[in-house]
Design a protein around this motif. Structure first.
Motif, PDB file in Angstrom:
ATOM      1  N   ALA A  74      73.593   8.615  51.363  1.00 59.51           N
ATOM      2  CA  ALA A  74      73.537   7.722  52.518  1.00 59.51           C
ATOM      3  C   ALA A  74      72.118   7.413  52.980  1.00 59.51           C
ATOM      4  O   ALA A  74      71.846   6.312  53.475  1.00 59.51           O
ATOM      5  CB  ALA A  74      74.333   8.322  53.683  1.00 59.51           C
ATOM      6  N   PHE A  75      71.202   8.357  52.827  1.00 60.52           N
ATOM      7  CA  PHE A  75      69.818   8.176  53.290  1.00 60.52           C
ATOM      8  C   PHE A  75      68.837   8.677  52.219  1.00 60.52           C
ATOM      9  O   PHE A  75      68.160   9.694  52.409  1.00 60.52           O
ATOM     10  CB  PHE A  75      69.605   8.922  54.611  1.00 60.52           C
ATOM     11  CG  PHE A  75      70.537   8.511  55.704  1.00 60.52           C
ATOM     12  CD1 PHE A  75      70.294   7.375  56.456  1.00 60.52           C
ATOM     13  CD2 PHE A  75      71.688   9.240  55.967  1.00 60.52           C
ATOM     14  CE1 PHE A  75      71.163   6.971  57.459  1.00 60.52           C
ATOM     15  CE2 PHE A  75      72.571   8.854  56.963  1.00 60.52           C
ATOM     16  CZ  PHE A  75      72.315   7.711  57.709  1.00 60.52           C
ATOM     17  N   ASN A 146      54.813   4.237  53.232  1.00 65.50           N
ATOM     18  CA  ASN A 146      55.670   3.479  52.314  1.00 65.50           C
ATOM     19  C   ASN A 146      56.871   4.311  51.854  1.00 65.50           C
ATOM     20  O   ASN A 146      57.210   4.359  50.658  1.00 65.50           O
ATOM     21  CB  ASN A 146      54.871   2.988  51.101  1.00 65.50           C
ATOM     22  CG  ASN A 146      53.763   2.031  51.490  1.00 65.50           C
ATOM     23  OD1 ASN A 146      53.933   1.204  52.389  1.00 65.50           O
ATOM     24  ND2 ASN A 146      52.619   2.152  50.831  1.00 65.50           N
ATOM     25  N   HIS A 147      57.458   5.016  52.791  1.00 69.13           N
ATOM     26  CA  HIS A 147      58.646   5.840  52.525  1.00 69.13           C
ATOM     27  C   HIS A 147      58.367   6.975  51.539  1.00 69.13           C
ATOM     28  O   HIS A 147      59.285   7.449  50.861  1.00 69.13           O
ATOM     29  CB  HIS A 147      59.802   4.978  51.995  1.00 69.13           C
ATOM     30  CG  HIS A 147      60.383   4.083  53.051  1.00 69.13           C
ATOM     31  ND1 HIS A 147      61.590   3.428  52.892  1.00 69.13           N
ATOM     32  CD2 HIS A 147      59.938   3.722  54.289  1.00 69.13           C
ATOM     33  CE1 HIS A 147      61.849   2.720  53.982  1.00 69.13           C
ATOM     34  NE2 HIS A 147      60.856   2.881  54.839  1.00 69.13           N
ATOM     35  N   TRP A 277      66.164  11.461  68.238  1.00 70.58           N
ATOM     36  CA  TRP A 277      66.852  10.192  67.961  1.00 70.58           C
ATOM     37  C   TRP A 277      65.982   9.003  68.367  1.00 70.58           C
ATOM     38  O   TRP A 277      65.347   9.053  69.403  1.00 70.58           O
ATOM     39  CB  TRP A 277      68.172  10.163  68.739  1.00 70.58           C
ATOM     40  CG  TRP A 277      68.965   8.924  68.474  1.00 70.58           C
ATOM     41  CD1 TRP A 277      68.976   7.784  69.226  1.00 70.58           C
ATOM     42  CD2 TRP A 277      69.837   8.692  67.378  1.00 70.58           C
ATOM     43  NE1 TRP A 277      69.814   6.853  68.678  1.00 70.58           N
ATOM     44  CE2 TRP A 277      70.355   7.380  67.525  1.00 70.58           C
ATOM     45  CE3 TRP A 277      70.228   9.442  66.272  1.00 70.58           C
ATOM     46  CZ2 TRP A 277      71.251   6.825  66.613  1.00 70.58           C
ATOM     47  CZ3 TRP A 277      71.119   8.891  65.367  1.00 70.58           C
ATOM     48  CH2 TRP A 277      71.616   7.599  65.546  1.00 70.58           C
ATOM     49  N   PRO A 278      65.889   7.946  67.556  1.00 70.19           N
ATOM     50  CA  PRO A 278      66.680   7.627  66.360  1.00 70.19           C
ATOM     51  C   PRO A 278      66.017   8.036  65.049  1.00 70.19           C
ATOM     52  O   PRO A 278      66.388   7.530  63.990  1.00 70.19           O
ATOM     53  CB  PRO A 278      66.777   6.107  66.436  1.00 70.19           C
ATOM     54  CG  PRO A 278      65.424   5.712  66.983  1.00 70.19           C
ATOM     55  CD  PRO A 278      65.055   6.801  67.967  1.00 70.19           C
ATOM     56  N   TYR A 279      65.045   8.936  65.102  1.00 72.60           N
ATOM     57  CA  TYR A 279      64.314   9.299  63.888  1.00 72.60           C
ATOM     58  C   TYR A 279      65.055  10.365  63.085  1.00 72.60           C
ATOM     59  O   TYR A 279      65.566  11.340  63.642  1.00 72.60           O
ATOM     60  CB  TYR A 279      62.924   9.826  64.234  1.00 72.60           C
ATOM     61  CG  TYR A 279      61.994   8.773  64.783  1.00 72.60           C
ATOM     62  CD1 TYR A 279      61.373   7.874  63.931  1.00 72.60           C
ATOM     63  CD2 TYR A 279      61.757   8.669  66.148  1.00 72.60           C
ATOM     64  CE1 TYR A 279      60.521   6.898  64.424  1.00 72.60           C
ATOM     65  CE2 TYR A 279      60.906   7.700  66.650  1.00 72.60           C
ATOM     66  CZ  TYR A 279      60.292   6.809  65.788  1.00 72.60           C
ATOM     67  OH  TYR A 279      59.455   5.845  66.284  1.00 72.60           O
ATOM     68  N   ASP A 289      66.138   2.435  59.232  1.00 72.64           N
ATOM     69  CA  ASP A 289      65.160   2.271  58.160  1.00 72.64           C
ATOM     70  C   ASP A 289      65.605   2.952  56.868  1.00 72.64           C
ATOM     71  O   ASP A 289      65.366   2.434  55.768  1.00 72.64           O
ATOM     72  CB  ASP A 289      63.811   2.867  58.573  1.00 72.64           C
ATOM     73  CG  ASP A 289      63.176   2.131  59.743  1.00 72.64           C
ATOM     74  OD1 ASP A 289      63.497   0.939  59.917  1.00 72.64           O
ATOM     75  OD2 ASP A 289      62.390   2.755  60.485  1.00 72.64           O
ATOM     76  N   ALA A 290      66.202   4.125  56.983  1.00 70.47           N
ATOM     77  CA  ALA A 290      66.446   4.968  55.819  1.00 70.47           C
ATOM     78  C   ALA A 290      67.823   4.791  55.207  1.00 70.47           C
ATOM     79  O   ALA A 290      68.080   5.306  54.113  1.00 70.47           O
ATOM     80  CB  ALA A 290      66.255   6.445  56.210  1.00 70.47           C
TER      81      ALA A 290
END
Length: 458
Positions: A74-75, A146-147, A277-279, A289-290
């Motif tokens: 999911a992430f 950049n993730h 939240w929301p991180y 984002d993820a």
């Protein structure tokens, strides 16, 4: 402006948080028992401790598999960053869990009992410590570009993570002591009661220190939790529950200490989403984002969400219902006797078909017919003869782990491939094991778990 996550993304983040909460409470108490196991040399108490968690420990760890598989599907960006940032803690976590599992399998069947006792106790401490250290490191923020994780391999080893790690060790030990009170009688129960006060005091001191450090980190990083005074309700509830553990222990009502300790763990855990939240990776990756595309989340929902998760939950409920109440005297001793003979040399070379227990060695212990059968003796001899290979393989893996530190990226890719292959192979083995079951419930459970492993591996 922060993007809003989809309904499916919210569903899966809820599944991950709930599964992680269940894991922390359930595996927390059996890790706590393992930590307490390392603090005593009394073989009778040690055997009773293992008997108190024997029916539960492996099922509890299934929730960690659910968390890992859900996070990966999911992430995936969070999964990748987390592995990069916590490569060493994850390795230590896996080694600790492996040592615990091997100790359960070998302790009653092979020689060198000290080695398996050491592996069980130290493995439990290491697993608890790295979990707390990871939480402390996350509160301090993770460097991402950049993730991708761009920090060093030891950035998680800072003062706040260390305090959080040690605090969780004592918190789990407190939860484990309360579980022993709930499940045992006589000597072990009294032994656990005597440790409640000082475990609660040390836990309170360490987590208060960690809370002050976390507040300083949140203020310095301008985290969203710094502007949420309502989030204080959770640490206040945790403090009240911790005090409740001490008060409940003094009433000598065996159910209350564990309920209060579980409430303490739950309240402390809920503090994290309330301030982060929301991180998902503070303070870089949000849920929106993820998250994977909704098409992927939907596919995962119809497979794992509606089938695998209910099966795991039902299995957990069934196990705890079946083994509810105090452990019976026959199960109090791990591996069929509360104190096991130290080695194979203590087994009498008498007629193995006799149904009468023999008195062996100085301790004059009764050994059951099943333990004295030729097949059981052969299994014990074989396990004892092969433990050197197990240790050698472990040493090789530790060396390879340190070699991998020279190239984190290559090691991460190789590690993902190894984990994927292992999950596929393990899933096939679980499915095969399911077909060997004679009951439909067990067949269904193991087959679904095997399919989940294969899907996650692919």
């Amino acid at each position: 402006m922060t993007a809003e996550p989809s309904a499916l993304a919210l569903f899966w983040v809820g599944v991950i948080f709930l599964s992680l909460l269940v894991y922390v409470v359930l595996d927390g108490f059996d890790l706590g028992v393992g930590i307490l196991f390392a603090t005593t040399r009394d073989r009778k108490l040690r055997s009773e401790m293992m008997g108190a968690i024997e029916p539960f420990w492996d099922g509890n760890e299934k929730w960690l598999v659910v968390v890992g598989a859900s996070l990966f599907a999911a992430f995936p960006a969070v999964y990748a960053v987390f592995l990069g940032a916590f490569y060493i803690p994850v390795l230590l976590l896996l080694f600790g869990l492996i040592f615990r599992g091997v100790a359960f399998a070998f302790r009653g069947r092979a020689g060198s009992e000290w080695l398996w006792d050491w592996g069980f106790g130290i493995g439990s401490i290491v697993v608890a410590f790295v979990q707390g250290a990871a939480v402390g490191a996350i509160l301090g923020g993770v460097r991402v570009e950049n993730h991708q994780y761009v920090g060093g391999p030891f950035e998680w080893l800072r003062p706040l993570p260390i305090v959080c790690g040690v605090g969780l060790v004592f918190g789990y030990a407190l939860l484990g002591a309360c579980w022993l009170i709930l499940k045992s009688d006589a000597d072990l129960r009294d032994w656990a009661y005597r440790r409640i006060d000082w475990l609660a005091g040390v836990t309170a001191a360490l987590l208060t220190t960690a809370g002050v450090g976390a507040l300083m980190e949140l203020t310095a990083t301008h985290a969203p939790g710094a502007d949420r005074p309502w989030a204080l309700i959770f640490p206040i509830l945790a403090a009240a529950a911790l005090l409740g553990v001490v008060i409940a222990a003094r009433t000598r009502r065996d159910e209350l200490p564990f309920l209060m300790a579980a409430l303490f763990i739950v309240a402390a855990f809920l503090t994290l989403p309330s301030i982060l939240w929301p991180y998902l990776i503070p303070y870089e990756l949000t849920v929106a984002d993820a998250a994977s595309p909704d098409s992927s989340l939907s596919f995962f929902f119809w497979g794992a969400g509606l089938v695998a998760l209910p099966v795991v939950a039902a299995y957990t409920i069934l196990v705890y219902w079946t083994f509810r109440g105090k452990q019976k005297p026959a199960s109090a001793g791990y591996s069929a006797s509360s104190v096991r003979p130290a080695g194979l040399g203590q087994y009498a070379p008498a007629d193995h078909n006799s149904a009468v227990g023999s008195l062996v060695g100085e301790g004059a212990m009764a050994v059951s017919l099943a333990e004295k059968s030729p097949a059981a003796l052969w299994d014990a001899w074989e396990a004892r003869a092969k433990w050197e290979w197990t240790v050698a393989i472990g040493v090789i893996l530790v060396i390879l782990g340190f070699v991998a530190l020279g190239s984190i990226v290559a090691a991460t890719v190789a590690g993902l491939w190894i984990v994927a292959v292992a999950m596929v192979v393990g899933g096939v083995a679980e499915i095969a094991h399911g077909f060997a079951m004679r009951r439909w419930a067990k067949f269904f459970f193991w087959t679904v778990i095997g399919c989940l492993y294969v899907i996650a591996g692919e």
